[in-house]
Write an enzyme that holds these catalytic residues in place. Sequence first.
Site, short mmCIF file in Angstrom:
data_model
loop_
_atom_site.label_atom_id
_atom_site.label_comp_id
_atom_site.label_asym_id
_atom_site.label_seq_id
_atom_site.Cartn_x
_atom_site.Cartn_y
_atom_site.Cartn_z
N HIS A 15 40.76 32.67 29.08
CA HIS A 15 40.03 31.42 29.20
C HIS A 15 39.15 31.23 27.98
O HIS A 15 38.61 32.20 27.46
CB HIS A 15 39.15 31.43 30.47
CG HIS A 15 38.71 30.07 30.88
ND1 HIS A 15 37.59 29.48 30.35
CD2 HIS A 15 39.27 29.17 31.73
CE1 HIS A 15 37.47 28.27 30.88
NE2 HIS A 15 38.47 28.06 31.72
N ASP B 42 44.21 29.89 37.84
CA ASP B 42 45.63 29.61 38.06
C ASP B 42 46.45 30.84 38.44
O ASP B 42 47.64 30.72 38.72
CB ASP B 42 46.24 28.97 36.81
CG ASP B 42 45.62 27.62 36.50
OD1 ASP B 42 45.43 26.84 37.45
OD2 ASP B 42 45.33 27.35 35.32
#
Length: 392
Positions: free
Chosen positions: A269, A327
């Site tokens: 991320h 996710d």
Amino acid sequence: AGVFTYDPGYTSTAACDSTITYIDGDAGILLHRGYPIEQLAAKSHFLEVCYLLLYGDLPKAAELEKFENTVTRHTMIHEQIHNFFRGFRRDAHPMATMVGVVGAMSAFYHDSLDINDPRHREIAAFRLIAKMPTIAAMAYKYSIGQPFVYPRNDLDYASNFLHMCFAVPAEPYEVNPTLARALDRIFMLHADHEQNASTSTVRLASSSGANPFACIAAGIACLWGPAHGGANQAALEMLREIGTPDRIPEFIAKVKDKSSNVRLMGFGHRVYKNYDPRAKVMKQSADEVLDLLGIHDNPTLQVAKELERIALEDEYFISRKLYPNVDFYSGIILEAMGFPTSMFTPIFAVARTVGWISQWKEQLADPQHKIGRPRQLYLGPTQRDYVEVEDR
Ligand code: CMC
């Protein structure tokens, strides 16, 4: 001429100020209007979180009731939009359909296009939050050749979505409350995430004065990419492809070989350099949901957990601070609910709509807001004279 700061990917540029969402990426903290995501996921529900994001505070009981009633009143879409769906091929990805249909809403709701009119802005916000599940469900029904199912306003937001996706006219359909609660939690975990790529896209589109439906269509288009919201579909497809835990080392080796261009989807991320707090809740939720559904030894979940364990002990991932993101585990829950992978990113879009709208409202209310217009470092040729084609 001028001196510009060069910041590709905007790793160090704040494009706005905001009071909506706070992230401490090193500590793995996510707060909406000050409230930790873990508390919201455990105690709140999606429409309450919508209110919080839109208006800045948790609603009192009467405010919540009024808000929920208003959202519910807007769940139907104009009947003429059904024809718009029918113009698509049946095998269109539901995200492709959603980009088109949401953009087309600009042609249907003339009383919510004037961004300078607070009443228009308010109705646009309600319309988008209320109709996005209807549109996503219709995109799904169309893709599998089943008739559209109208919204049921006696159901809560998540239950109604399950109903519109899975009910068929020929048979009675009962929403499973466990699944509805799990889906509602998935919606909460995706509701907002400050200036991510799709939200920045919405803000940039809106900075020119574009109408709200056009701006949200731009956000949906951006979300679709596999580095962003498309990662939930890509992650589950990756887990399925790996198939069994014994094949994980081979896959990890491929990821570490940079020439393969294979990434561990659902990992890493821009902001979190620690475990994504949303992924923590999601992982726990995956265990609970599968357990409640009586699904034991789900092979995909086994691969996911083992993949996480191996990656978190591997120098490649440790040195780059790569952890599971939101996710990584969401697809396992959505799959257990009966959704095909092509619906994972549309579900993300349904949930993120409130974040996009909250940020859009905040931007329009900001007296400092102006058109977004990045500059560049020009590296092309210096001035030269045109040469006739026969002389080149
Ligand atoms: N697998 C393997 N290597 C990775 C990964 C990954 N998932 N993510 C980053 N890296 C490596 C990358 O190769 C680079 O290595 P090096 O320094 O040797 O060149 C380093 O880590 C830094 O990567 P980056 O691309 O500069 O980092 P970024 O902040 O620009 O990218 C990201 C963030 C999310 C795009 C990236 O981590 C990624 O592609 N992840 C996989 C896709 C994904 O799961 N996206 C969902 C993000 S969270 C929710 C959402 O937005 O939808």
